[in-house]
Scaffold this motif. Structure first.
Motif, mmCIF file in Angstrom:
data_model
loop_
_atom_site.group_PDB
_atom_site.id
_atom_site.type_symbol
_atom_site.label_atom_id
_atom_site.label_comp_id
_atom_site.label_asym_id
_atom_site.label_seq_id
_atom_site.Cartn_x
_atom_site.Cartn_y
_atom_site.Cartn_z
ATOM 1 N N LYS A 1 4.125 -4.011 -15.234
ATOM 2 C CA LYS A 1 3.151 -5.051 -16.564
ATOM 3 C C LYS A 1 3.055 -6.359 -15.507
ATOM 4 C CE LYS A 1 3.360 -5.257 -21.194
ATOM 5 N NZ LYS A 1 3.293 -3.870 -22.302
ATOM 6 N N GLY A 2 1.508 -7.395 -16.038
ATOM 7 C CA GLY A 2 1.838 -8.637 -15.634
ATOM 8 C C GLY A 2 1.122 -8.932 -14.505
ATOM 9 N N GLU A 3 1.057 -7.855 -13.234
ATOM 10 C CA GLU A 3 1.282 -8.797 -12.443
ATOM 11 C C GLU A 3 -0.376 -9.190 -12.182
ATOM 12 O OE1 GLU A 3 3.289 -7.149 -8.041
ATOM 13 O OE2 GLU A 3 2.497 -5.311 -9.803
ATOM 14 N N GLU A 4 -0.228 -10.261 -10.962
ATOM 15 C CA GLU A 4 -1.857 -10.640 -10.832
ATOM 16 C C GLU A 4 -1.841 -9.457 -9.563
ATOM 17 O OE1 GLU A 4 -4.755 -12.470 -10.546
ATOM 18 O OE2 GLU A 4 -3.195 -12.667 -12.280
ATOM 19 N N PRO A 5 -2.775 -9.305 -9.575
ATOM 20 C CA PRO A 5 -3.423 -8.266 -8.512
ATOM 21 C C PRO A 5 -3.431 -8.898 -6.801
ATOM 22 C CG PRO A 5 -4.927 -7.876 -10.088
ATOM 23 C CD PRO A 5 -4.005 -9.276 -10.961
ATOM 24 N N SER A 6 -3.533 -9.481 -6.475
ATOM 25 C CA SER A 6 -3.776 -10.811 -5.112
ATOM 26 C C SER A 6 -2.266 -10.400 -5.213
ATOM 27 C CB SER A 6 -4.382 -12.113 -5.609
ATOM 28 O OG SER A 6 -3.657 -13.219 -6.389
ATOM 29 N N LEU A 7 -1.016 -10.793 -5.972
ATOM 30 C CA LEU A 7 0.459 -10.656 -5.759
ATOM 31 C C LEU A 7 0.758 -9.680 -5.272
ATOM 32 C CD1 LEU A 7 2.138 -13.631 -8.287
ATOM 33 C CD2 LEU A 7 1.047 -13.541 -5.435
ATOM 34 N N CYS A 8 0.462 -8.706 -5.892
ATOM 35 C CA CYS A 8 0.562 -6.858 -5.793
ATOM 36 C C CYS A 8 0.014 -6.782 -4.533
ATOM 37 C CB CYS A 8 -0.074 -5.859 -7.003
ATOM 38 S SG CYS A 8 0.453 -4.773 -7.403
ATOM 39 N N ALA A 9 -0.702 -7.394 -3.874
ATOM 40 C CA ALA A 9 -1.942 -7.106 -2.592
ATOM 41 C C ALA A 9 -0.496 -7.108 -1.404
ATOM 42 C CB ALA A 9 -3.252 -7.444 -2.663
ATOM 43 N N LYS A 10 0.305 -8.333 -1.543
ATOM 44 C CA LYS A 10 0.759 -9.343 -0.941
ATOM 45 C C LYS A 10 1.840 -8.046 -0.640
ATOM 46 C CE LYS A 10 -1.325 -13.969 -1.154
ATOM 47 N NZ LYS A 10 -1.016 -14.803 -1.488
ATOM 48 N N ARG A 11 2.512 -7.911 -1.553
ATOM 49 C CA ARG A 11 3.523 -7.014 -1.926
ATOM 50 C C ARG A 11 3.463 -5.663 -1.614
ATOM 51 N NH1 ARG A 11 5.507 -3.966 -5.720
ATOM 52 N NH2 ARG A 11 3.984 -4.079 -7.160
ATOM 53 N N GLU A 12 2.740 -5.016 -1.971
ATOM 54 C CA GLU A 12 2.574 -4.449 -1.225
ATOM 55 C C GLU A 12 1.827 -4.110 0.492
ATOM 56 O OE1 GLU A 12 2.863 -0.754 -2.426
ATOM 57 O OE2 GLU A 12 2.587 -1.658 -4.396
ATOM 58 N N LEU A 13 1.477 -4.569 0.977
ATOM 59 C CA LEU A 13 1.511 -5.064 2.534
ATOM 60 C C LEU A 13 2.241 -5.189 2.907
ATOM 61 C CD1 LEU A 13 -1.250 -5.418 5.053
ATOM 62 C CD2 LEU A 13 -1.047 -8.292 3.846
ATOM 63 N N GLU A 14 3.218 -6.150 2.414
ATOM 64 C CA GLU A 14 4.329 -6.175 3.099
ATOM 65 C C GLU A 14 5.389 -4.667 2.875
ATOM 66 O OE1 GLU A 14 8.496 -9.027 2.957
ATOM 67 O OE2 GLU A 14 6.088 -9.696 1.593
ATOM 68 N N GLU A 15 5.695 -4.323 2.107
ATOM 69 C CA GLU A 15 6.671 -3.010 1.343
ATOM 70 C C GLU A 15 6.536 -2.124 2.481
ATOM 71 O OE1 GLU A 15 7.774 -4.067 -3.307
ATOM 72 O OE2 GLU A 15 6.394 -2.370 -2.652
ATOM 73 N N GLU A 16 4.727 -1.508 2.331
ATOM 74 C CA GLU A 16 4.271 -0.341 3.640
ATOM 75 C C GLU A 16 4.229 -0.834 4.766
ATOM 76 O OE1 GLU A 16 1.086 1.472 1.269
ATOM 77 O OE2 GLU A 16 2.204 1.444 0.002
ATOM 78 N N THR A 17 4.338 -1.931 5.429
ATOM 79 C CA THR A 17 3.211 -2.586 6.494
ATOM 80 C C THR A 17 4.791 -3.181 7.487
ATOM 81 O OG1 THR A 17 2.117 -4.082 6.891
ATOM 82 C CG2 THR A 17 0.845 -1.806 5.745
ATOM 83 N N GLY A 18 5.021 -4.601 6.729
ATOM 84 C CA GLY A 18 5.993 -4.752 7.033
ATOM 85 C C GLY A 18 4.970 -7.050 7.319
ATOM 86 N N TYR A 19 3.761 -6.230 7.827
ATOM 87 C CA TYR A 19 3.554 -7.486 7.361
ATOM 88 C C TYR A 19 3.222 -8.019 6.219
ATOM 89 C CZ TYR A 19 0.717 -5.650 12.212
ATOM 90 O OH TYR A 19 1.166 -5.220 13.245
ATOM 91 N N VAL A 20 2.442 -9.881 6.648
ATOM 92 C CA VAL A 20 2.665 -10.887 6.112
ATOM 93 C C VAL A 20 1.112 -11.226 5.864
ATOM 94 C CG1 VAL A 20 4.541 -11.337 5.052
ATOM 95 C CG2 VAL A 20 3.778 -12.612 6.522
#
Length: 184
Positions: free
Chosen positions: A82-101
């Protein structure tokens, strides 16, 4: 954009409200004056990331999808908080699921997944300049994924073999295929 096909909501009844989605049934008046029911899924929206390694591989994850009762290979993705900026969510999901930044993250397109019955809007990004993070954020506690890195040719084979079986990932692979063709 105005539509002469608009359906007027007469009554809306929430049937279910869960952790990710809610379901409602709407009684609507059709453009011809008749009435009908619409079963609708409400979703907070999501992101998906086409992550490209420095050696040109596409970063994906393999995970079990209960709705399909099978494993599938997908690009990293996840729902918006809720209220999350899509680009920040994309970075978070990339890191959580793959370990990449990533060094760069560019918005590509946003699209509705199933507008006939759901309002889920997926924001698709391209991530480059990837670096594996040693102390990466862990996946969600109910999420079990295996990292998969594929060449474009391998990804196309995965589509043929139905290992890649979802629209967002097939779209991503075909986008990369088109980009490759345009270079020639």
């Amino acid at each position: 954009m105005s539509s002469s096909f608009e359906e007027k909501t007469i009554k809306s009844e929430k049937i279910f409200s869960g952790k990710i989605i809610s379901l409602q049934v709407d009684d609507v008046e059709l453009p011809n004056g008749k009435y009908s029911k619409r079963e609708l899924i409400k979703h907070p929206g999501a992101v998906a990331v086409i992550a490209i390694t420095n050696d040109g591989k596409i970063v994906m994850v393999e995970q079990y999808r209960k709705a399909l009762e099978r494993d599938v290979v997908e690009i990293p993705a996840g729902k918006l908080e809720k209220g999350e900026e899509p680009s920040l969510c994309a970075k978070r999901e990339l890191e959580e699921e793959t370990g990449y930044v990533c060094e760069s993250l560019d918005w590509l397109i946003s699209f509705y997944t199933s507008p006939g019955f759901a309002d889920e809007l997926v924001h698709l990004y391209v991530a480059r300049g990837l670096e594996k993070k040693e102390d990466a954020a862990p996946p969600d506690e109910d999420e079990f994924v295996t990292l998969v890195e594929l060449t474009l040719e391998e990804a196309l084979e995965y589509i043929e073999e139905r290992k890649i079986y979802d629209a967002k990932t097939a779209y991503a692979v075909q986008y990369l295929q088109l980009q490759e063709a345009l270079k020639k």
